[in-house]
Structures are given as C-alpha cells and as structure tokens.
Design a protein around this motif. Structure first.
Motif, short mmCIF file in Angstrom:
data_model
loop_
_atom_site.label_atom_id
_atom_site.label_comp_id
_atom_site.label_asym_id
_atom_site.label_seq_id
_atom_site.Cartn_x
_atom_site.Cartn_y
_atom_site.Cartn_z
N LEU A 171 38.84 -59.86 -3.27
CA LEU A 171 39.66 -61.07 -3.22
C LEU A 171 40.96 -60.82 -2.47
CD1 LEU A 171 39.30 -63.95 -4.29
CD2 LEU A 171 40.68 -63.31 -6.27
N THR A 172 41.55 -59.66 -2.69
CA THR A 172 42.80 -59.31 -1.99
C THR A 172 42.57 -59.18 -0.49
OG1 THR A 172 43.55 -58.12 -3.97
CG2 THR A 172 44.69 -57.65 -1.90
N VAL A 173 41.44 -58.59 -0.11
CA VAL A 173 41.13 -58.42 1.31
C VAL A 173 40.93 -59.78 1.98
CG1 VAL A 173 39.43 -57.51 2.94
CG2 VAL A 173 40.15 -56.13 0.99
N MET A 174 40.23 -60.67 1.29
CA MET A 174 39.99 -62.00 1.86
C MET A 174 41.30 -62.77 2.03
SD MET A 174 36.54 -63.08 -0.23
CE MET A 174 36.40 -64.65 0.61
N GLN A 175 42.19 -62.65 1.05
CA GLN A 175 43.48 -63.33 1.17
C GLN A 175 44.33 -62.72 2.28
OE1 GLN A 175 44.70 -62.88 -2.96
NE2 GLN A 175 44.37 -65.06 -3.33
N ALA A 176 44.19 -61.39 2.47
CA ALA A 176 44.96 -60.72 3.52
C ALA A 176 44.49 -61.10 4.91
CB ALA A 176 44.88 -59.21 3.33
N THR A 177 43.22 -61.50 5.03
CA THR A 177 42.69 -61.90 6.34
C THR A 177 42.97 -63.36 6.66
OG1 THR A 177 40.54 -62.37 5.30
CG2 THR A 177 40.85 -60.18 6.28
N GLY A 178 43.70 -64.04 5.79
CA GLY A 178 44.12 -65.40 6.08
C GLY A 178 43.44 -66.49 5.28
N TYR A 179 42.58 -66.13 4.32
CA TYR A 179 41.94 -67.13 3.48
C TYR A 179 42.94 -67.63 2.44
CZ TYR A 179 37.20 -66.27 5.21
OH TYR A 179 36.08 -66.19 5.99
N SER A 180 43.22 -68.91 2.48
CA SER A 180 44.13 -69.48 1.49
C SER A 180 43.38 -69.73 0.18
CB SER A 180 44.69 -70.81 2.01
OG SER A 180 43.66 -71.77 2.14
N PRO A 181 44.10 -69.84 -0.95
CA PRO A 181 43.43 -70.14 -2.23
C PRO A 181 42.60 -71.42 -2.18
CG PRO A 181 45.66 -69.37 -2.63
CD PRO A 181 45.53 -69.54 -1.14
N LEU A 182 43.08 -72.43 -1.44
CA LEU A 182 42.33 -73.67 -1.35
C LEU A 182 41.01 -73.46 -0.61
CD1 LEU A 182 42.30 -76.67 -1.98
CD2 LEU A 182 43.46 -77.07 0.21
N ARG A 183 41.03 -72.63 0.42
CA ARG A 183 39.80 -72.35 1.15
C ARG A 183 38.85 -71.51 0.29
NH1 ARG A 183 39.35 -69.59 7.20
NH2 ARG A 183 37.09 -69.86 7.44
N LEU A 184 39.41 -70.61 -0.52
CA LEU A 184 38.58 -69.81 -1.41
C LEU A 184 37.93 -70.68 -2.49
CD1 LEU A 184 40.85 -66.66 -1.94
CD2 LEU A 184 38.74 -66.78 -0.62
N LEU A 185 38.58 -71.78 -2.80
CA LEU A 185 38.06 -72.67 -3.84
C LEU A 185 36.84 -73.46 -3.36
CD1 LEU A 185 38.59 -73.77 -6.73
CD2 LEU A 185 40.02 -75.53 -5.68
N ARG A 186 36.63 -73.57 -2.05
CA ARG A 186 35.53 -74.39 -1.54
C ARG A 186 34.17 -73.96 -2.06
NH1 ARG A 186 37.30 -74.88 4.86
NH2 ARG A 186 39.31 -75.96 4.50
N PRO A 187 33.83 -72.65 -2.04
CA PRO A 187 32.51 -72.27 -2.60
C PRO A 187 32.37 -72.64 -4.07
CG PRO A 187 33.46 -70.47 -1.31
CD PRO A 187 34.54 -71.49 -1.47
#
Length: 373
Positions: free
Chosen positions: A79-95
């Motif tokens: 999760l930390t790696v995905m956020q570091a690559t520019g994924y916002s929490p809102l985008r992570l919420l889509r799945p």
C-alpha cells in the motif's frame, strides 16, 4: 486488487455460510427426524433455508475481505509503494467500490428473488409435510405426540398397512380423559378427512367428580384424527413471501391482503434495497478506515477496530430508523439514511487519508523514545 477481494470474499463467505447453515440445520434435523421424516426431506428443507443464510452472511464477508486485503497490503508495504507511485486514496478506493457493487448485485438477486421464492417454497413444503400421515402416525414402536394432550403408540405395521396393538390416549379434556386400545386398526380417507378405525378394542374413560372409571368394549370404533394433522389452509399471505415488483406496484393492496400495516410493507420493500446496499457500504468502510494512518510496523489494529466500530454505528442507526417507518410508512426515505451515513463516513476517511496531518497524533506509530530523541 479486485481479484484479491473476490478470492478472500469467497473464502470468508464459505466459512461463514457453513457455520450459520450448520447451526440452523442441526435444529431442523432434530425436529424433522423426531417427526419421522426421511433424510431427503431434511436436505430439501436445509437447501431452501440457504438463500436466507447467504443473505445474512454476504455483507459480513465483504467487510472481512476488504479489511483483510488492506491489512495484508499494509503489512507487506504494498500500500505504501502504491501511494508513493502517485495513487491517491480515492483512486485506491475504486477497486473496493467495484467489489462492493458486485456483492450488491448478488445481494439484490437474493433479496428480490431468491429469498422470497425460497420462503414461499419452504412454507408450501412445511404444509405438505404437516399433512403427511405416514410421517406423523405410521411410526411403529414409538410413543408419538401428534397434538398436545394426545399420545399414540403402534406396536407393529404389516406390509398391508394394518396397524397392530394400537394405544391412543386423549387428554385434551382433563376432566374426562379417554384411553383407547385395540388389537388392530386402519387409516381411512373419508370426506377429505382422516379416520382411525380401531377394531376389537377397549375404551376407558375417567370421569370427574369422583374419579369413576367407565370401560366400553367395542367391535369397531372410528376416531377422527384430521384435527391432529394440521390440515388447515395454506397461508402464503405474508409480506416476506411477496415479490418486489408486487410490493412496488401495489403496496396498499399487499398490506390489506396480508392483514398488516402500510409501514410494515414499506419497511420490507425498502429493507431489501438497503440490505443490498449494505454490502457496498461495508466494503467501502472496511477499506477506507484502514487507509488512515499509513504504514506501520506495529500493524493497523487500531484502524481495524475503527472500521468495526463505524460499521456497528451504521447498524445501530439502521435499527433506529426502522421504528418510525413501521409506525408511518410515508417515512420510508429515512431507511436510506444509514447507507448515506456510511458513504459519507467512507469519503471522510478517504479525505483524512489524503491529508495525514489531520490526525497525526492519533495514528502516529513512532515510539516515544524516538520522539524524545
């Protein structure tokens, strides 16, 4: 991420359905087998209860899957790696939203079609079984109680259907209990009823006051057992048995036909929609609550407790809004308040996760020694 959600959801759903279903099946097994029903009737009845059990379990399984996946991704730093690559929490919420919508569709199918159909079929089969004389009475070597105050014993049943050495005790009138015995008897269908014809027997009647015993020998005697068979008319006029399109088009007619209030009809109708939407809310809340706080080697147990507490709060609000709707069916829109509340809480948590400074102190994972240094 969606594939992980679905895999974990299937696992949790399977485990929870098994637990709930076995618990219900054990109670049903004792009752059906005690009434002399064959094993296939037990299997049929438990299968008909399965849609209702699945409907209870799916939102719980969706919440558990969302929490487990995010917890594992946080522990393994994904999760930390995905956020570091520019994924916002809102985008992570889509799945998680897509996952919740899939479970909502499943719940909608159950709530609007499968559960009402299974309840109707179950009630019809229960009525048929209650009229099954062979299951209720033709059990040899056991004392049966087909009705309160009535005891029946049959020593043996011949292949021709003759009942041998029959004992029947009728204590429904305590002031005048009667006991019948006969060497043989037959079950006869007559005028839509069932008669027990006893041959070469004795009737003993104890009359009050004085406790005087009267005996009567008879060559043949007919005893009406139709009332013991539960042969009343089948009643399918219950709100839970009626399909959703009928509830939508003619709610007042349904209330009149089922002898219930308009509020009960509206509560059942919109409750089917809100139960389906609860799966979406459970997945969103379980996911978004664990986004708050970021990575920590100490785990995210506090966020898990937060997610569980928020879900309980939504269920409490759901219980609070049912009462007013039952009293006044025109207030049915408030049934959707828990769903709206859950969605707002999830978006608020995503907003907080995108701005970690909001609750830094509450979710800080840094040990005190490091802070002092």
């Amino acid at each position: 991420m969606l594939s992980q959600f679905m895999v974990l959801f299937g696992f949790f759903a399977l485990v929870l359905v098994s637990i709930f279903w076995i618990n219900k099946a054990v109670r049903m097994f004792d009752r059906l087998i005690a009434d002399g029903q064959p094993a296939w009737v037990f299997l049929e009845f438990t299968a008909l209860t399965l849609p209702g059990v699945i409907g209870v379990v799916l939102p719980i399984a969706a919440f558990a899957a969302a929490v487990y996946v995010v917890n594992r991704m946080s522990t393994e730093s994904e999760l930390t790696v995905m956020q570091a690559t520019g994924y916002s929490p809102l985008r992570l919420l889509r799945p998680a939203i897509l996952f919740g919508l899939i479970i909502t569709l499943m719940m909608s199918l159950l709530s609007h079609f499968l559960i009402p159909t299974s309840l109707t079929q179950l009630r019809m089969r229960q009525h048929e079984v209650s009229r099954n004389i062979s299951a209720k009475l033709l059990t040899e070597g056991e004392f049966l109680h087909p009705a309160p105050g009535v005891t029946l014993y049959i020593r043996d049943i011949t292949p021709e259907g003759e009942l041998q050495n029959v004992f029947l005790s009728d204590r429904r009138r305590p002031e005048n209990p009667v006991t019948y015995t006969s060497t043989k008897a037959y079950l006869v269908q007559e005028d839509g009823g069932v008669q027990l014809v006893m041959v070469d027997g004795l009737a003993q009647s104890l009359r009050q006051p004085g406790s005087r015993l009267f005996t009567t020998h008879y060559d043949d005697f007919t005893y009406d057992i139709s009332a013991l068979m539960g042969s009343g008319a089948l009643n399918l006029n219950r709100v839970s048995y009626i399909t959703t399109p009928t509830l939508l088009m003619t709610p007042k007619d349904v209330a009149e036909r089922t002898n219930t209030s308009y509020g009960i009809v509206m509560s059942e109708l919109h409750g089917r929609f809100t139960r389906a939407l609860l799966s979406l809310i459970a997945a969103m809340m379980g996911f978004s609550a664990l986004l708050v706080g970021g990575f920590s080697r100490f785990g995210v147990w506090r966020q898990i407790l937060l997610a569980f507490a928020l879900l309980v709060m939504v269920k409490v609000v759901e219980g609070m809004v049912v009462g007013p709707v039952l009293a006044n069916g025109a207030l049915w829109p408030i049934l959707y308040l828990p769903t709206l509340l859950g969605a707002l809480i999830s978006l608020a948590l995503v907003f907080i996760a995108s701005r970690p400074g909001f609750f830094r102190r509450m979710f800080s994972r840094r040990p005190r020694a490091e802070v002092a240094a």
